[in-house]
Design an enzyme around this catalytic site. Structure first.
Site, PDB file in Angstrom:
ATOM      1  CG  HIS A 141      -1.974   1.028   1.202  1.00  0.00           C
ATOM      2  ND1 HIS A 141      -3.218   0.827   1.774  1.00  0.00           N
ATOM      3  CD2 HIS A 141      -2.008   2.284   0.695  1.00  0.00           C
ATOM      4  CE1 HIS A 141      -3.955   1.920   1.614  1.00  0.00           C
ATOM      5  NE2 HIS A 141      -3.228   2.812   0.974  1.00  0.00           N
ATOM      6  CD  GLU A 147      -4.511  -2.989   0.458  1.00  0.00           C
ATOM      7  OE1 GLU A 147      -5.137  -4.032   0.747  1.00  0.00           O
ATOM      8  OE2 GLU A 147      -4.083  -2.194   1.312  1.00  0.00           O
ATOM      9  CG  HIS A 183      -8.040  -2.008   8.719  1.00  0.00           C
ATOM     10  ND1 HIS A 183      -7.180  -1.178   8.042  1.00  0.00           N
ATOM     11  CD2 HIS A 183      -8.104  -1.518   9.973  1.00  0.00           C
ATOM     12  CE1 HIS A 183      -6.768  -0.208   8.817  1.00  0.00           C
ATOM     13  NE2 HIS A 183      -7.300  -0.401  10.019  1.00  0.00           N
TER      14      HIS A 183
END
Length: 237
Positions: free
Chosen positions: A43, A70, A190
Site C-alpha cells: 500500500h 492498494e 484491516h
C-alpha cells in the site's frame, strides 16, 4: 480455501527506520511465498513513508503468486499501477497523511469517478477491488461501478470481537450474501489477526482473499514468520 495475501508495508517501515536495505523487502516477499503465502500486498502512499514507488516496481519481478497494490487512485498511483500491472488493484479512499485506512468508499457519491478508474485498470487486464464498509447500499453502489471485487473493511468487526461481541459479524455476513448475489468477489482486510480470522472466515460466505499485514508481522515477532504464515493458512482452511 480463502487465500492469504500478506501486506509487507511494516517490513518497509522497519527498513526505512535505519536506511539501507535491512530487512530486505524483496527477500521477505520471496520468503513469504516460499512459506506458503498466496499473495503479496503493498500500500504505497504519496509520502513513501514505508513502501516506496520503486519497491512496487522491483517487487513485480519477484512476486510469483498474486500481486496486489492498494491505494488512493490519484494520478501518481494510477500511473504506478499501470506501469507495474499487478494481478489486482485495491482502491482505498485514504486521505493524504493518513496513518492507516479508516473508512470504505461512498460508492454512491463517487460512482462516476470509481467507474472511470476501474474501467482504465480493467482495460489493462488488472482485476479491481474497492474498499467498502459492510453497508448494503455501498455494496449495491459498488456493483454499479463495474468492479470485480469488494474488500470489506473489517476494523469495526475486529474491535468489537475483541470485546466479546460476536454479533459484530452480522453486517459483514449480510454484506457478503448480497455481494454473492450481485456476482461480486469478496476480499477482506484491516485488523484481522490470528485471534479472529477463523471466526470471520467461517461466517463470510464466498470469502476469496484476506489481506493481512500489521497483525501478522507483529505476531511473527514472537512466533516467527514462517510459522505465523502457516498458522493463518491453517485457520483459513
Amino acid at each position: 480455501m480463502t487465500k492469504l495475501s500478506v501486506n509487507i508495508n511494516k517490513i518497509a517501515t522497519l527498513r526505512n527506520a535505519r536506511g539501507g536495505n535491512v530487512p530486505d523487502l524483496l527477500k521477505v516477499a520471496v520468503d513469504i511465498q516460499r512459506f506458503g503465502g498466496q499473495g503479496i500486498t503493498i500500500h504505497p502512499r504519496p509520502d513513501e513513508r514505508h513502501i516506496r514507488y520503486q519497491d512496487a516496481r522491483d517487487l513485480k519481478a519477484v512476486v510469483t503468486t498474486e500481486y496486489n497494490i492498494e491505494g488512493n487512485p490519484q494520478h501518481n498511483f494510477i500511473d504506478l499501477v499501470l506501469e507495474c500491472k499487478p494481478d489486482q488493484v485495491t482502491l482505498v479512499p485514504d486521505a493524504i497523511g493518513a496513518i492507516t485506512s479508516s473508512a470504505g468508499w461512498d460508492t454512491i457519491k463517487n460512482q462516476d469517478y470509481l467507474t472511470e478508474v476501474i474501467q482504465e485498470f480493467q482495460r489493462n487486464g488488472i482485476r479491481t477491488s474497492i474498499f467498502v464498509d459492510p453497508i448494503l447500499e455501498m455494496i449495491e453502489g459498488a456493483k454499479k461501478t463495474g468492479t470485480d471485487r469488494i474488500e470489506l473493511y473489517t476494523e469495526s468487526f475486529a474491535h468489537q470481537y475483541s470485546l466479546g461481541n460476536e454479533k459484530a459479524i452480522d453486517p459483514y455476513a449480510k454484506a457478503a450474501v448480497l455481494a454473492n448475489e450481485l456476482g461480486l468477489g469478496i476480499n477482506a482486510g484491516h485488523d484481522l489477526s490470528l485471534d479472529n480470522i477463523k471466526f470471520f472466515k467461517e461466517n463470510i460466505p464466498g470469502l476469496l482473499e484476506v489481506s493481512i499485514g500489521h497483525a501478522l508481522i507483529s505476531e511473527a515477532l514472537y512466533l516467527g514468520l514462517d510459522n505465523t504464515v502457516n498458522m493463518y493458512l491453517n485457520k483459513l482452511k
